[in-house]
Structure formats: C-alpha cells, structure tokens
Motif scaffolding. Structure first.
Motif, PDB file in Angstrom:
ATOM      1  N   THR A 101     -13.495  14.329   6.002  1.00  0.00           N
ATOM      2  CA  THR A 101     -12.793  15.457   6.596  1.00  0.00           C
ATOM      3  C   THR A 101     -11.479  15.661   5.865  1.00  0.00           C
ATOM      4  O   THR A 101     -10.845  14.708   5.423  1.00  0.00           O
ATOM      5  N   LEU A 102     -11.064  16.895   5.744  1.00  0.00           N
ATOM      6  CA  LEU A 102      -9.826  17.191   5.029  1.00  0.00           C
ATOM      7  C   LEU A 102      -8.621  16.893   5.931  1.00  0.00           C
ATOM      8  O   LEU A 102      -8.543  17.371   7.053  1.00  0.00           O
ATOM      9  N   LYS A 103      -7.723  16.077   5.417  1.00  0.00           N
ATOM     10  CA  LYS A 103      -6.557  15.669   6.201  1.00  0.00           C
ATOM     11  C   LYS A 103      -5.281  15.951   5.434  1.00  0.00           C
ATOM     12  O   LYS A 103      -5.287  16.044   4.213  1.00  0.00           O
ATOM     13  N   ILE A 104      -4.182  16.075   6.187  1.00  0.00           N
ATOM     14  CA  ILE A 104      -2.876  16.166   5.558  1.00  0.00           C
ATOM     15  C   ILE A 104      -2.200  14.813   5.676  1.00  0.00           C
ATOM     16  O   ILE A 104      -2.071  14.286   6.773  1.00  0.00           O
ATOM     17  N   CYS A 105      -1.800  14.269   4.553  1.00  0.00           N
ATOM     18  CA  CYS A 105      -1.190  12.949   4.536  1.00  0.00           C
ATOM     19  C   CYS A 105       0.143  12.960   5.273  1.00  0.00           C
ATOM     20  O   CYS A 105       0.985  13.815   5.011  1.00  0.00           O
ATOM     21  N   GLU A 106       0.316  12.003   6.178  1.00  0.00           N
ATOM     22  CA  GLU A 106       1.576  11.891   6.921  1.00  0.00           C
ATOM     23  C   GLU A 106       2.686  11.358   6.032  1.00  0.00           C
ATOM     24  O   GLU A 106       3.855  11.409   6.381  1.00  0.00           O
ATOM     25  N   GLY A 107       2.318  10.794   4.928  1.00  0.00           N
ATOM     26  CA  GLY A 107       3.309  10.181   4.053  1.00  0.00           C
ATOM     27  C   GLY A 107       3.907  11.176   3.072  1.00  0.00           C
ATOM     28  O   GLY A 107       5.125  11.254   2.906  1.00  0.00           O
TER      29      GLY A 107
ATOM     30  N   ALA B  89      -2.982   6.882  -1.981  1.00  0.00           N
ATOM     31  CA  ALA B  89      -1.750   6.462  -2.650  1.00  0.00           C
ATOM     32  C   ALA B  89      -0.720   5.974  -1.645  1.00  0.00           C
ATOM     33  O   ALA B  89      -0.089   4.944  -1.829  1.00  0.00           O
ATOM     34  N   CYS B  90      -0.574   6.713  -0.537  1.00  0.00           N
ATOM     35  CA  CYS B  90       0.422   6.335   0.466  1.00  0.00           C
ATOM     36  C   CYS B  90      -0.004   5.074   1.205  1.00  0.00           C
ATOM     37  O   CYS B  90       0.822   4.221   1.502  1.00  0.00           O
ATOM     38  N   SER B  91      -1.267   4.939   1.520  1.00  0.00           N
ATOM     39  CA  SER B  91      -1.699   3.748   2.254  1.00  0.00           C
ATOM     40  C   SER B  91      -1.531   2.515   1.379  1.00  0.00           C
ATOM     41  O   SER B  91      -1.156   1.450   1.851  1.00  0.00           O
ATOM     42  N   MET B  92      -1.759   2.663   0.101  1.00  0.00           N
ATOM     43  CA  MET B  92      -1.536   1.542  -0.811  1.00  0.00           C
ATOM     44  C   MET B  92      -0.056   1.188  -0.839  1.00  0.00           C
ATOM     45  O   MET B  92       0.328   0.029  -0.818  1.00  0.00           O
ATOM     46  N   ARG B  93       0.764   2.211  -0.869  1.00  0.00           N
ATOM     47  CA  ARG B  93       2.202   1.981  -0.908  1.00  0.00           C
ATOM     48  C   ARG B  93       2.668   1.299   0.381  1.00  0.00           C
ATOM     49  O   ARG B  93       3.480   0.391   0.367  1.00  0.00           O
ATOM     50  N   LEU B  94       2.131   1.757   1.508  1.00  0.00           N
ATOM     51  CA  LEU B  94       2.534   1.180   2.785  1.00  0.00           C
ATOM     52  C   LEU B  94       2.018  -0.240   2.926  1.00  0.00           C
ATOM     53  O   LEU B  94       2.623  -1.075   3.576  1.00  0.00           O
ATOM     54  N   ARG B  95       0.884  -0.497   2.321  1.00  0.00           N
ATOM     55  CA  ARG B  95       0.355  -1.848   2.381  1.00  0.00           C
ATOM     56  C   ARG B  95       1.261  -2.789   1.589  1.00  0.00           C
ATOM     57  O   ARG B  95       1.479  -3.926   1.948  1.00  0.00           O
ATOM     58  N   ALA B  96       1.771  -2.290   0.505  1.00  0.00           N
ATOM     59  CA  ALA B  96       2.665  -3.100  -0.317  1.00  0.00           C
ATOM     60  C   ALA B  96       4.014  -3.284   0.370  1.00  0.00           C
ATOM     61  O   ALA B  96       4.679  -4.300   0.199  1.00  0.00           O
ATOM     62  N   PHE B  97       4.408  -2.278   1.164  1.00  0.00           N
ATOM     63  CA  PHE B  97       5.689  -2.345   1.863  1.00  0.00           C
ATOM     64  C   PHE B  97       5.462  -2.111   3.352  1.00  0.00           C
ATOM     65  O   PHE B  97       5.600  -1.001   3.833  1.00  0.00           O
ATOM     66  N   PRO B  98       5.104  -3.158   4.068  1.00  0.00           N
ATOM     67  CA  PRO B  98       4.754  -3.008   5.489  1.00  0.00           C
ATOM     68  C   PRO B  98       5.929  -2.652   6.378  1.00  0.00           C
ATOM     69  O   PRO B  98       5.749  -2.365   7.528  1.00  0.00           O
ATOM     70  N   ALA B  99       7.145  -2.655   5.851  1.00  0.00           N
ATOM     71  CA  ALA B  99       8.306  -2.300   6.666  1.00  0.00           C
ATOM     72  C   ALA B  99       9.052  -1.129   6.044  1.00  0.00           C
ATOM     73  O   ALA B  99      10.137  -1.274   5.498  1.00  0.00           O
ATOM     74  N   PRO B 100       8.470   0.068   6.120  1.00  0.00           N
ATOM     75  CA  PRO B 100       9.064   1.243   5.478  1.00  0.00           C
ATOM     76  C   PRO B 100      10.363   1.679   6.127  1.00  0.00           C
ATOM     77  O   PRO B 100      11.051   2.544   5.618  1.00  0.00           O
TER      78      PRO B 100
END
Ligand SMILES: [Zn+2]
Length: 65
Positions: free
Chosen positions: A4-10, A28-39
């Motif tokens: 489904t087409l989504k708009i990234c919250e990041g 890309a954002c989920s990978m980034r958030l995984r690397a930095f769990p405390a944004p």
C-alpha cells in the motif's frame, strides 16, 4: 504480497509498504531509526542532512515534492 502506498512519517516521502506491516517509515528512515533508537536526543535531532539524503531518494523514485 500486497503493498500500500504510504507517506513516510520521517521524511514525508511516498513509499510502498507491505500491508501486513505497521511501519510508518520508509526503508531509509526505518534503517536510520534502527541505528539511532533515541531520535529525541538533541545531538541527533540537530542533523538535518540525514533527513535530506532520505528525501532525495524519494524524489528520485516518485518525483514527489
Ligand atoms: Zn523516510
């Protein structure tokens, strides 16, 4: 597999999400958030360049924005 087409919250870019997943970020954002769990950390929040790189990917893919 349905997607489904989504708009990234990041980064606000459009991306396709597998329907059975509850991700709200693009790959890309989920990978980034995984690397930095405390944004919320101010140090990490003050780096808009990571955001920009993510956005550019979306522009290339969909021409949005
Ligand atoms: Zn994103």
């Amino acid at each position: 597999m349905r997607v489904t087409l989504k708009i990234c919250e990041g980064c606000g870019g459009l991306w396709f999400r597998a329907q059975e997943l509850n991700e709200i970020y693009c790959a890309a954002c989920s990978m980034r958030l995984r690397a930095f769990p405390a944004p919320r950390s101010r140090r990490l929040a003050g780096r808009p360049r990571k955001h920009r790189r993510c956005t550019r990917q979306h522009v290339n893919a969909g021409g949005v924005r």
